[in-house]
Scaffold this motif. Structure first.
Motif, PDB file in Angstrom:
ATOM      1  N   ALA A   1      -3.286 -15.603   9.126  1.00 31.66           N
ATOM      2  CA  ALA A   1      -2.550 -16.732   8.678  1.00 31.66           C
ATOM      3  C   ALA A   1      -1.971 -16.298   7.328  1.00 31.66           C
ATOM      4  CB  ALA A   1      -3.743 -17.589   8.348  1.00 31.66           C
ATOM      5  N   LEU A   2      -2.494 -15.487   6.454  1.00 29.96           N
ATOM      6  CA  LEU A   2      -1.683 -15.294   5.177  1.00 29.96           C
ATOM      7  C   LEU A   2      -0.724 -14.244   5.361  1.00 29.96           C
ATOM      8  CD1 LEU A   2      -5.033 -15.039   2.708  1.00 29.96           C
ATOM      9  CD2 LEU A   2      -3.078 -16.582   2.536  1.00 29.96           C
ATOM     10  N   ALA A   3      -1.115 -13.226   6.083  1.00 28.51           N
ATOM     11  CA  ALA A   3       0.100 -12.087   6.555  1.00 28.51           C
ATOM     12  C   ALA A   3       1.394 -12.714   7.097  1.00 28.51           C
ATOM     13  CB  ALA A   3      -0.587 -11.057   7.323  1.00 28.51           C
ATOM     14  N   LYS A   4       1.140 -13.740   7.699  1.00 28.02           N
ATOM     15  CA  LYS A   4       2.619 -14.153   8.320  1.00 28.02           C
ATOM     16  C   LYS A   4       3.399 -14.918   7.159  1.00 28.02           C
ATOM     17  CE  LYS A   4       0.399 -15.520  12.825  1.00 28.02           C
ATOM     18  NZ  LYS A   4      -0.291 -16.474  13.771  1.00 28.02           N
ATOM     19  N   LEU A   5       2.956 -14.970   6.145  1.00 25.45           N
ATOM     20  CA  LEU A   5       3.825 -15.398   4.971  1.00 25.45           C
ATOM     21  C   LEU A   5       4.644 -14.455   4.518  1.00 25.45           C
ATOM     22  CD1 LEU A   5       1.287 -17.428   2.855  1.00 25.45           C
ATOM     23  CD2 LEU A   5       3.223 -18.341   4.320  1.00 25.45           C
ATOM     24  N   LEU A   6       4.347 -12.938   4.602  1.00 23.79           N
ATOM     25  CA  LEU A   6       5.096 -11.873   4.257  1.00 23.79           C
ATOM     26  C   LEU A   6       6.416 -11.692   5.034  1.00 23.79           C
ATOM     27  CD1 LEU A   6       2.208  -9.250   4.153  1.00 23.79           C
ATOM     28  CD2 LEU A   6       3.421 -10.323   2.306  1.00 23.79           C
ATOM     29  N   PRO A   7       7.573 -11.495   4.336  1.00 31.90           N
ATOM     30  CA  PRO A   7       8.896 -11.557   4.792  1.00 31.90           C
ATOM     31  C   PRO A   7       8.933 -10.201   5.776  1.00 31.90           C
ATOM     32  CG  PRO A   7       8.958 -10.696   2.611  1.00 31.90           C
ATOM     33  CD  PRO A   7       7.560 -11.210   2.807  1.00 31.90           C
ATOM     34  N   GLU A   8       8.195  -9.162   5.509  1.00 27.67           N
ATOM     35  CA  GLU A   8       8.313  -8.039   6.649  1.00 27.67           C
ATOM     36  C   GLU A   8       7.898  -8.295   7.920  1.00 27.67           C
ATOM     37  OE1 GLU A   8       8.397  -6.596   2.614  1.00 27.67           O
ATOM     38  OE2 GLU A   8       6.955  -7.865   3.701  1.00 27.67           O
ATOM     39  N   VAL A   9       7.120  -9.620   8.003  1.00 26.25           N
ATOM     40  CA  VAL A   9       6.663  -9.759   9.623  1.00 26.25           C
ATOM     41  C   VAL A   9       7.967 -10.348  10.524  1.00 26.25           C
ATOM     42  CG1 VAL A   9       5.284 -11.500  10.816  1.00 26.25           C
ATOM     43  CG2 VAL A   9       4.185 -10.307   8.774  1.00 26.25           C
ATOM     44  N   ARG A  10       8.857 -10.959   9.641  1.00 20.33           N
ATOM     45  CA  ARG A  10       9.955 -11.459  10.132  1.00 20.33           C
ATOM     46  C   ARG A  10      11.365 -10.730  10.183  1.00 20.33           C
ATOM     47  NH1 ARG A  10       7.366 -14.935   6.934  1.00 20.33           N
ATOM     48  NH2 ARG A  10       8.881 -14.859   5.430  1.00 20.33           N
ATOM     49  N   ALA A  11      11.178  -9.682   9.530  1.00 18.32           N
ATOM     50  CA  ALA A  11      12.483  -9.071   9.413  1.00 18.32           C
ATOM     51  C   ALA A  11      12.530  -7.933  10.539  1.00 18.32           C
ATOM     52  CB  ALA A  11      12.341  -7.950   8.081  1.00 18.32           C
ATOM     53  N   GLY A  12      13.800  -7.641  11.049  1.00 16.58           N
ATOM     54  CA  GLY A  12      13.775  -6.954  12.380  1.00 16.58           C
ATOM     55  C   GLY A  12      13.527  -5.261  12.203  1.00 16.58           C
ATOM     56  N   HIS A  13      13.280  -4.776  11.024  1.00 14.08           N
ATOM     57  CA  HIS A  13      13.308  -3.446  10.796  1.00 14.08           C
ATOM     58  C   HIS A  13      11.684  -3.109  10.327  1.00 14.08           C
ATOM     59  CE1 HIS A  13      13.301  -3.276   6.312  1.00 14.08           C
ATOM     60  NE2 HIS A  13      13.956  -4.384   6.544  1.00 14.08           N
ATOM     61  N   SER A  14      11.069  -4.137  10.216  1.00 10.15           N
ATOM     62  CA  SER A  14       9.658  -3.643   9.400  1.00 10.15           C
ATOM     63  C   SER A  14       8.426  -4.718  10.099  1.00 10.15           C
ATOM     64  CB  SER A  14       9.508  -4.499   7.931  1.00 10.15           C
ATOM     65  OG  SER A  14      10.047  -5.610   7.742  1.00 10.15           O
ATOM     66  N   GLY A  15       7.283  -4.277   9.548  1.00 12.76           N
ATOM     67  CA  GLY A  15       6.155  -5.087  10.309  1.00 12.76           C
ATOM     68  C   GLY A  15       4.909  -4.844   9.084  1.00 12.76           C
ATOM     69  N   VAL A  16       3.777  -5.541   9.577  1.00 15.18           N
ATOM     70  CA  VAL A  16       2.674  -5.371   8.737  1.00 15.18           C
ATOM     71  C   VAL A  16       1.512  -5.116   9.571  1.00 15.18           C
ATOM     72  CG1 VAL A  16       0.761  -6.688   7.062  1.00 15.18           C
ATOM     73  CG2 VAL A  16       3.607  -7.206   7.146  1.00 15.18           C
ATOM     74  N   GLU A  17       0.911  -3.979   9.152  1.00 10.81           N
ATOM     75  CA  GLU A  17      -0.611  -3.571   9.831  1.00 10.81           C
ATOM     76  C   GLU A  17      -1.589  -3.815   9.154  1.00 10.81           C
ATOM     77  OE1 GLU A  17      -2.634   0.694  10.976  1.00 10.81           O
ATOM     78  OE2 GLU A  17      -0.693   0.772  10.430  1.00 10.81           O
ATOM     79  N   ILE A  18      -2.498  -4.396   9.905  1.00 10.55           N
ATOM     80  CA  ILE A  18      -3.769  -5.023   9.017  1.00 10.55           C
ATOM     81  C   ILE A  18      -4.981  -4.047   9.840  1.00 10.55           C
ATOM     82  CG2 ILE A  18      -5.235  -7.017   8.932  1.00 10.55           C
ATOM     83  CD1 ILE A  18      -2.835  -8.791   9.482  1.00 10.55           C
ATOM     84  N   ARG A  19      -5.564  -3.608   8.721  1.00 12.22           N
ATOM     85  CA  ARG A  19      -6.828  -2.723   8.991  1.00 12.22           C
ATOM     86  C   ARG A  19      -7.853  -3.171   8.300  1.00 12.22           C
ATOM     87  NH1 ARG A  19      -4.827   3.376   9.491  1.00 12.22           N
ATOM     88  NH2 ARG A  19      -7.122   3.561  10.077  1.00 12.22           N
ATOM     89  N   PRO A  20      -9.180  -3.207   8.926  1.00 14.15           N
ATOM     90  CA  PRO A  20     -10.258  -3.496   8.155  1.00 14.15           C
ATOM     91  C   PRO A  20     -10.756  -2.324   7.355  1.00 14.15           C
ATOM     92  CG  PRO A  20     -10.427  -4.260  10.378  1.00 14.15           C
ATOM     93  CD  PRO A  20      -9.297  -3.449  10.303  1.00 14.15           C
ATOM     94  N   VAL A  21     -11.465  -2.612   6.169  1.00 11.49           N
ATOM     95  CA  VAL A  21     -11.693  -1.443   5.219  1.00 11.49           C
ATOM     96  C   VAL A  21     -13.199  -1.184   5.692  1.00 11.49           C
ATOM     97  CG1 VAL A  21     -12.328  -0.865   2.925  1.00 11.49           C
ATOM     98  CG2 VAL A  21     -10.223  -2.060   3.465  1.00 11.49           C
ATOM     99  N   VAL A  22     -13.675   0.062   5.796  1.00 12.06           N
ATOM    100  CA  VAL A  22     -14.896   0.436   6.274  1.00 12.06           C
ATOM    101  C   VAL A  22     -15.712  -0.032   4.926  1.00 12.06           C
ATOM    102  CG1 VAL A  22     -16.443   2.173   7.081  1.00 12.06           C
ATOM    103  CG2 VAL A  22     -14.436   2.063   7.895  1.00 12.06           C
ATOM    104  N   ASP A  23     -17.013  -0.611   4.976  1.00 18.95           N
ATOM    105  CA  ASP A  23     -17.989  -0.807   4.064  1.00 18.95           C
ATOM    106  C   ASP A  23     -19.271   0.225   4.395  1.00 18.95           C
ATOM    107  OD1 ASP A  23     -19.798  -1.572   2.350  1.00 18.95           O
ATOM    108  OD2 ASP A  23     -20.166  -3.388   2.907  1.00 18.95           O
ATOM    109  N   HIS A  24     -19.322   1.072   3.526  1.00 26.54           N
ATOM    110  CA  HIS A  24     -20.342   2.237   3.469  1.00 26.54           C
ATOM    111  C   HIS A  24     -21.743   1.667   3.055  1.00 26.54           C
ATOM    112  CE1 HIS A  24     -18.136   5.371   5.839  1.00 26.54           C
ATOM    113  NE2 HIS A  24     -17.339   4.962   4.991  1.00 26.54           N
ATOM    114  N   GLY A  25     -21.496   0.702   2.141  1.00 29.35           N
ATOM    115  CA  GLY A  25     -22.649   0.506   1.339  1.00 29.35           C
ATOM    116  C   GLY A  25     -23.554  -0.924   1.441  1.00 29.35           C
TER     117      GLY A  25
END
Length: 113
Positions: free
Chosen positions: A89-113
């Motif tokens: 929901a938050l990432a959809k606010l980023l302009p790169e999501v709507r630009a034809g030449h870009s995108g946003v990759e979302i990756r969970p961070v591994v918690d080792h602790g």
């Protein structure tokens, strides 16, 4: 809460070609994202263009990125959120999501602790 990285990819030539007005609109969209995300943003930065990168590969130190690609990593955010739906929901606010030449990759961070 889990941590997620939002990796912002795009064509750096198109980012560099933005007019002053387009840059202001782009920056305002990122400000809107940061305002909406609030304290869920743990960090993030815009990165220098990929030709300024230095890559280590084995014993070699190379100028520039290791891979030649049209899309380069241009910046990132580190978020803490309850779940992926909240991040989407938050990432959809980023302009790169709507630009034809870009995108946003979302990756969970591994918690080792």
């Amino acid at each position: 809460m889990a941590k997620y990285t939002l990796l912002i990819y795009g064509d750096s030539a198109q980012w560099e070609a933005l007019t002053a007005e387009q840059r202001r609109e782009h920056d305002a969209a990122h400000e809107e994202f940061r305002r909406a995300a609030g304290d869920r943003v743990l960090g993030g930065q815009e990165l220098e263009p990929s030709p300024n990168a230095t890559t280590l590969r084995g014993s070699a130190t190379l100028d520039g990125p290791f891979l030649e690609t049209k899309e380069a990593l241009g910046g990132f955010y580190l978020l803490e959120a309850d779940d992926l739906d909240e991040v989407l929901a938050l990432a959809k606010l980023l302009p790169e999501v709507r630009a034809g030449h870009s995108g946003v990759e979302i990756r969970p961070v591994v918690d080792h602790g």
